[in-house]
Write a protein that holds these residues in place. Structure first.
Motif, short mmCIF file in Angstrom:
data_model
loop_
_atom_site.label_atom_id
_atom_site.label_comp_id
_atom_site.label_asym_id
_atom_site.label_seq_id
_atom_site.Cartn_x
_atom_site.Cartn_y
_atom_site.Cartn_z
N LEU A 119 0.85 -1.19 0.00
CA LEU A 119 0.00 0.00 0.00
C LEU A 119 0.88 1.24 0.00
N ASP A 120 0.52 2.20 -0.83
CA ASP A 120 1.27 3.47 -0.89
C ASP A 120 0.28 4.61 -0.75
N VAL A 121 0.31 5.28 0.40
CA VAL A 121 -0.59 6.39 0.66
C VAL A 121 0.20 7.69 0.53
N GLY A 122 -0.12 8.45 -0.53
CA GLY A 122 0.54 9.73 -0.76
C GLY A 122 -0.42 10.88 -0.66
N GLY A 123 0.00 12.04 -1.08
CA GLY A 123 -0.84 13.23 -0.97
C GLY A 123 -1.95 13.29 -1.98
N THR A 124 -1.77 12.62 -3.14
CA THR A 124 -2.78 12.71 -4.20
C THR A 124 -3.31 11.37 -4.66
N ASN A 125 -2.63 10.27 -4.31
CA ASN A 125 -3.07 8.95 -4.77
C ASN A 125 -2.88 7.90 -3.69
N PHE A 126 -3.75 6.90 -3.72
CA PHE A 126 -3.61 5.70 -2.90
C PHE A 126 -3.43 4.54 -3.86
N ARG A 127 -2.29 3.87 -3.76
CA ARG A 127 -2.01 2.76 -4.67
C ARG A 127 -2.02 1.44 -3.90
N VAL A 128 -2.62 0.45 -4.52
CA VAL A 128 -2.72 -0.88 -3.94
C VAL A 128 -2.15 -1.86 -4.95
N ALA A 129 -1.21 -2.69 -4.53
CA ALA A 129 -0.57 -3.62 -5.47
C ALA A 129 -0.31 -4.97 -4.83
N LEU A 130 -0.42 -5.98 -5.64
CA LEU A 130 0.04 -7.31 -5.27
C LEU A 130 1.42 -7.49 -5.86
N VAL A 131 2.39 -7.71 -5.00
CA VAL A 131 3.79 -7.79 -5.43
C VAL A 131 4.31 -9.21 -5.24
N LEU A 133 7.65 -11.42 -4.97
CA LEU A 133 9.10 -11.46 -4.77
C LEU A 133 9.56 -12.89 -5.06
N ASN A 134 10.55 -13.00 -5.94
CA ASN A 134 10.99 -14.33 -6.35
C ASN A 134 12.50 -14.50 -6.28
N GLY A 135 13.15 -13.66 -5.45
CA GLY A 135 14.59 -13.76 -5.31
C GLY A 135 15.31 -13.10 -6.47
N LYS A 136 16.33 -12.32 -6.19
CA LYS A 136 16.99 -11.54 -7.24
C LYS A 136 17.75 -12.41 -8.23
N ASP A 137 18.07 -13.67 -7.84
CA ASP A 137 18.84 -14.54 -8.73
C ASP A 137 17.96 -15.52 -9.50
N SER A 138 16.64 -15.30 -9.44
CA SER A 138 15.73 -16.20 -10.16
C SER A 138 15.83 -15.94 -11.66
N THR A 139 15.34 -16.91 -12.44
CA THR A 139 15.40 -16.76 -13.90
C THR A 139 14.44 -15.69 -14.39
N THR A 140 13.39 -15.43 -13.60
CA THR A 140 12.47 -14.35 -13.94
C THR A 140 12.86 -13.10 -13.17
N SER A 141 12.12 -12.02 -13.39
CA SER A 141 12.39 -10.78 -12.65
C SER A 141 12.25 -11.04 -11.17
N GLY A 142 13.15 -10.47 -10.37
CA GLY A 142 13.13 -10.73 -8.93
C GLY A 142 11.93 -10.17 -8.23
N MET A 143 11.33 -9.09 -8.75
CA MET A 143 10.13 -8.51 -8.16
C MET A 143 9.27 -7.91 -9.27
N TRP A 144 7.99 -8.10 -9.15
CA TRP A 144 7.07 -7.51 -10.12
C TRP A 144 5.69 -7.37 -9.50
N MET A 145 4.88 -6.54 -10.11
CA MET A 145 3.51 -6.33 -9.64
C MET A 145 2.57 -7.17 -10.50
N SER A 146 1.86 -8.09 -9.88
CA SER A 146 0.89 -8.90 -10.61
C SER A 146 -0.43 -8.16 -10.75
N LYS A 147 -0.64 -7.18 -9.88
CA LYS A 147 -1.86 -6.38 -9.93
C LYS A 147 -1.59 -5.04 -9.25
N MET A 148 -2.06 -3.96 -9.87
CA MET A 148 -1.90 -2.65 -9.24
C MET A 148 -3.02 -1.72 -9.67
N ARG A 149 -3.57 -1.01 -8.70
CA ARG A 149 -4.59 0.01 -8.96
C ARG A 149 -4.20 1.29 -8.23
#
Length: 519
Positions: A119-131, A133-149
């Protein structure tokens, strides 16, 4: 022996006059511009025109250049860094406003895995994301957002009093989760990036303080636990979530970069505002700075993630120009964030506006006419400065269009006038980049010596960076890195061993990483 060639004095004087004219060309209008119908009409128009002295734009620009470049020698910047370090050490002992140790004492290893709600609560927006984490040495990206609004925080939302604001947050969280594949059977760990004051009492708890910025969420809840308020709202929606971490934006930036690079020890936020965080040895702090903490925390913690509030430093360190002094004079809290006033996006445009206004009034810029809206404080946006510094068109037509859209004139500025604006923008931002490098060097050197390290053998350090100015302003990060290289090398470090690195979407990713880290 033949006589030496004699050159008449009049010829030498003519040549010197010609060179002087050519030197002035870039900031003086051409003859055709001076004699154009628009310019001739201008001479006849008295209204909206400010009388100016005989000083020309060439002299004015020379004075601005000298003023802004004078403090930027490496010796001067190193002296400022030393002064900042002295201020840091004082605030590490007693201040309740800056150099604030968090409850987070571990950094991510990069091996963290799982699904987290950020959750990111700022002055103008509230963002909600499903993140993920798959380890930085994984074959895929180590972190990504599967859903964000992202949900707009308008005046109606800002006006929601007390618990009603947290109910609104829970409603939006429910909306995001209902559109995902997440099952409601397992507890979902949640990290909260909170851009407002709190008095943190643990990694996952903190008491609510007045929020400001028009928000009423703190009404009736001052001193109440932030985590508890959010959890009560989530339980009312039957959301199977749990708050695991509350962090600020600068700490989120450090954690985001540290997940990808375990050499990260400092992070910078430079956008509209300015802050920095650092991972520092606990022995730098007085005991009173830690307040009341469990003995188990002190047994585990060798280092601690620190919210430096770096914007508050430098009041007696950085030399001010007369335009900086004007900003200070007009500011309701002139001494509260002196560093921020010199480098943050909110003030870069204002410094430039004041310089240009001075040029209009005293050096004949725009023929002495003040453009529309240009007399209003903070009316000259830093984005227009970026347009000038990034414009690659022959006649700066892109920058001219951006300027005139915001500040109309009765005629199009000449190329020499546009070029002068561009040069002033560059001088203001170049100084800002140099001063940021100085503050960063001060933090780096403080940490290095506190760890008992020799700068020459301290190894590589990564500095996470986030914010519109340091990420996107033309050449800003490059100029800052150049100064930082020079300063750290002069202090004994190996070349290119202290590097500014991007930390994209750090408020979201940092919240997720914080939730994944154990106490």
């Amino acid at each position: 022996m033949p006589p030496l060639l004699h050159i008449p004095t009049s010829v030498i004087e003519l040549w010197q006059a010609l060179m002087s004219l050519l030197d002035s060309y870039i900031i003086m209008p051409t003859l055709s511009e001076v004699l154009s119908p628009t310019r001739l009409r201008l001479r006849k128009r008295a209204r909206d025109v400010v009388p100016h002295s005989q000083r020309n734009m060439h002299d004015f620009l020379f004075d601005v250049k000298s003023t802004f470049e004078a403090p930027l020698s490496l010796d001067s910047l190193l002296a400022m860094s030393t002064q900042l370090q002295d201020e840091f050490r004082q605030k590490l002992q007693s201040s309740t406003e800056c150099m604030l140790p968090s409850f987070s004492h571990t950094l991510p290893t990069g091996d963290e895995r799982g699904t987290f709600l950020a959750l990111d609560v700022g002055g103008t927006n509230f963002r909600v994301a499903l993140v993920e984490l798959n380890g930085k040495d994984s074959t895929t990206s180590g972190m990504w957002m599967s859903k964000m609004r992202s949900f707009r925080i308008d005046n109606a939302v800002r006006s929601l009093p007390g618990a009603a604001f947290f109910d609104w947050m829970a409603e939006k969280i429910q909306e995001v989760l209902s559109q995902s594949d997440i099952q409601n059977t397992a507890v979902l760990s949640m990290g909260l990036s909170w851009s407002f004051p709190i008095a943190q009492t643990s990694q996952k708890t903190g008491t609510i303080l007045p929020m400001g910025k028009g928000f009423r969420a703190s009404d009736g809840l001052i001193g109440k636990d932030l985590s508890l308020q959010l959890m009560e709202a989530c339980r009312s929606k039957d959301l199977n979530v749990r708050v695991e971490a509350i962090i600020n934006d600068s700490s989120a930036t450090l954690l985001t970069r540290a997940f990808a690079d375990n050499a990260t020890r400092i992070a910078l936020i430079l956008g509209t505002g300015f802050n920095a965080s650092a991972h520092l040895p606990v022995n730098l702090f007085s005991q009173e700075k830690f307040g009341s903490r469990p003995e188990t925390w002190h047994e585990k913690a060798e280092n601690v993630l620190v919210n430096t509030e770096l914007s508050m430093f430098g009041k007696t360190v950085f030399p001010l120009t007369k335009w900086d002094e004007q900003i200070k004079k007009n500011h309701p809290k002139p001494d509260y964030q002196p560093f921020e006033h010199l480098i943050a996006g909110r003030y870069l445009g204002e410094i430039t506006r004041l310089i240009l206004l001075d040029a209009i009034k005293t050096a004949g810029l725009f023929g002495g006419e003040i453009p529309g809206n240009f007399s209003e404080e903070h009316s000259f946006d830093t984005a227009i400065m970026a347009a000038f510094e990034s414009d690659e068109t022959k006649h700066l037509s892109t920058a001219s269009a951006a300027f005139l859209a915001a500040h109309p004139l009765k005629w199009t500025p000449s190329h020499s006038e546009l070029h002068m604006i561009r040069q002033i923008c560059s001088l203001v931002t170049h100084r800002a980049a140099a001063f940021l490098a100085t503050g960063t060097h001060a933090l780096w050197y403080l940490r290095t010596t506190a760890e008992g390290l020799n700068p020459a053998k301290s190894g590589r350090i990564s500095i996470g960076c986030n914010g519109s100015v340091i990420e996107r302003y033309p050449s800003f990060k490059t100029v800052c890195q150049t100064y930082l290289d020079d300063l750290t090398t002069m202090s004994g470090a190996q070349p290119n061993s202290v590097m500014l690195e991007p930390a994209v979407e750090s408020a979201i990713f940092g919240a997720a990483v914080a939730a994944s880290c154990e106490d």
